[in-house]
Scaffold this active site. Structure first.
Site, PDB file in Angstrom:
ATOM      1  N   ARG A  52      31.857  28.516 -50.914  1.00 52.67           N
ATOM      2  CA  ARG A  52      32.235  29.126 -52.197  1.00 52.67           C
ATOM      3  C   ARG A  52      33.378  30.102 -51.944  1.00 52.67           C
ATOM      4  NH1 ARG A  52      32.143  33.611 -50.323  1.00 52.67           N
ATOM      5  NH2 ARG A  52      32.391  34.449 -52.401  1.00 52.67           N
ATOM      6  N   GLY A  53      33.897  30.692 -53.042  1.00 51.09           N
ATOM      7  CA  GLY A  53      35.094  31.532 -52.920  1.00 51.09           C
ATOM      8  C   GLY A  53      36.297  30.655 -53.215  1.00 51.09           C
ATOM      9  N   GLN A 201      26.273  37.476 -53.281  1.00 53.58           N
ATOM     10  CA  GLN A 201      27.334  37.276 -52.276  1.00 53.58           C
ATOM     11  C   GLN A 201      27.696  38.591 -51.587  1.00 53.58           C
ATOM     12  OE1 GLN A 201      27.329  36.082 -55.374  1.00 53.58           O
ATOM     13  NE2 GLN A 201      28.507  34.207 -55.584  1.00 53.58           N
ATOM     14  N   ASP A 242      39.451  34.426 -59.026  1.00 49.66           N
ATOM     15  CA  ASP A 242      39.336  32.967 -59.087  1.00 49.66           C
ATOM     16  C   ASP A 242      40.508  32.344 -59.836  1.00 49.66           C
ATOM     17  OD1 ASP A 242      36.444  33.846 -58.562  1.00 49.66           O
ATOM     18  OD2 ASP A 242      36.535  31.705 -58.141  1.00 49.66           O
ATOM     19  N   ASN A 252      37.301  36.669 -62.411  1.00 46.86           N
ATOM     20  CA  ASN A 252      36.641  36.842 -61.114  1.00 46.86           C
ATOM     21  C   ASN A 252      35.133  36.939 -61.331  1.00 46.86           C
ATOM     22  OD1 ASN A 252      36.821  37.177 -58.224  1.00 46.86           O
ATOM     23  ND2 ASN A 252      36.229  39.301 -58.526  1.00 46.86           N
ATOM     24  N   LYS A 253      34.401  37.071 -60.251  1.00 47.12           N
ATOM     25  CA  LYS A 253      32.931  37.098 -60.282  1.00 47.12           C
ATOM     26  C   LYS A 253      32.376  37.987 -61.387  1.00 47.12           C
ATOM     27  CE  LYS A 253      30.669  35.177 -58.425  1.00 47.12           C
ATOM     28  NZ  LYS A 253      30.121  33.929 -59.029  1.00 47.12           N
TER      29      LYS A 253
END
Ligand code: MRU
Length: 350
Positions: A52-53, A201, A242, A252-253
């Protein structure tokens, strides 16, 4: 200067027809390398977050196409291109938000289309391009880290969210790449890592990376950020992305937006670390797809239920931070400051 383990570490690798990666769902309890020979298994690994990432997803998808080419039994260019197109569609449908996925897959397909010669030439070109994406990722992150380290003062405490480290890239990291570069220059840096619910994460991966590298890290839950800022414990925020749009919207997250609002309230600089491969100059914010994931990620932690079975759940994996909350965006080319709608296109697509 101390030697950093994660300066040389590779999250995902190509081993002659095999894609090898560390299983991030098992970290930090178990460090297991898993190997795949079939691009469909690679697609599954992206979807279930074995890897992931954003940059790591892009590089892994590129290796998925490399697997499809490498193991293809096609005897004509038409057959090979048909197989690649099938693999492309399956890999593309894994996770919708990280733009690096589409960037990497499109880049490989363009090379496949452009390459002259027979089946073997195209196969070779596809594998080589995927490996180029991996090598570039590390170089780009090291450059981004070096450029971004200018923003870090000796003694700074930096808050980061999720994991934008070596594990989110092929190596070195983006937000944590900046931290690593500052540490390599001899600056004393402390990190505060948010746990990052629901997939943790921060607690699992960021903490693991930083402890392994001997960088001081303190773990907090996501709802402690406001209090830490109120207490003056945080000098800077650095997060990954992202997808960054041409006008400076940052996807983003989930939880990033909350941190940006708090940072603005407390006048803490809010920096985004993003390689140019994470920029999307084509979409507007209402066109971006925010991934929604399995409700079990919210209702369970490592298989253990934390609520009443059957409760309604909302589980968006990402959020949107508007440009006015972003102090600067660090890329491998330059630090981009507002006005973003003018400055992003100049740097990203000069
Ligand atoms: O759902 P994930 O773990 O893939 O989300 C990762 C993030 O949101 C990262 O901050 C982002 O991809 C940047 S990684 C350099």
């Amino acid at each position: 200067m101390h030697k950093l383990f994660f300066s040389e570490f590779r999250t995902v690798e190509w081993r002659d027809g095999i894609v090898a990666m560390v299983d991030q769902n098992l970290l930090p309890w178990e460090f297991r390398i898993v190997e795949f020979r079939d691009y469909r298994e690679v697609a599954k690994a992206i979807k279930n977050m074995t890897v992931r990432g954003a940059p790591a997803i892009g590089a892994t998808a590129a290796l998925g196409l490399a697997l499809a080419a490498y193991h293809s039994k096609a005897t004509t260019i038409e057959e090979l291109m048909e197989e690649l197109r099938r693999a492309y569609e399956i890999l593309k449908s894994t996770r919708p938000t990280a733009v690096n996925l589409f960037w990497a897959l499109d880049r490989i397909m363009q090379v496949a289309h452009r390459t002259r010669g027979g089946v073997n030439e195209v196969k070779k070109a596809v594998v080589e391009e995927a490996l180029r994406i991996l090598e570039e990722d590390i170089k780009v992150n090291k450059k981004l880290g070096e450029i971004g380290s200018e923003l870090i003062n000796d003694g700074d405490t930096i808050l980061t969210h999720c994991n934008a480290g070596a594990l989110a890239t092929v190596g070195y990291g983006t937000a944590l790449g900046i931290v690593r570069a500052a540490v390599e220059q001899g600056k004393r840096v402390r990190v505060i890592a948010t746990e990052t619910r629901p997939k943790l994460q921060g607690a699992r991966l960021t903490v693991f990376e930083l402890i392994k590298d001997g960088i001081e890290v303190t773990l907090i839950t996501d709802n402690m950020v406001g209090y830490c800022m109120y207490k003056g414990m945080i000098d800077k925020v650095i997060v990954g992305a992202d997808r960054v749009l041409a006008d400076g919207h940052v996807i983003n997250k989930i939880g990033t937006y909350t941190i940006a609002v708090l940072a603005s309230r407390h006048e803490v600089p809010f920096y985004v670390a993003a390689p140019t491969s994470s920029f999307d100059l084509s979409l507007t914010i209402d066109q971006v797809v925010i991934e929604e994931r399995d409700p079990r990620e919210v209702t369970h932690i490592r298989g253990v239920p934390i609520t009443i079975e059957g409760v309604k759940v909302f589980n968006p994996a990402f959020d949107i931070t508007p440009p006015e909350l972003v102090t600067a965006i660090v890329t491998e080319k330059a630090i981009i400051k507002p006005p973003y709608d003018k400055n992003i296109p100049k740097v990203v697509r000069p």
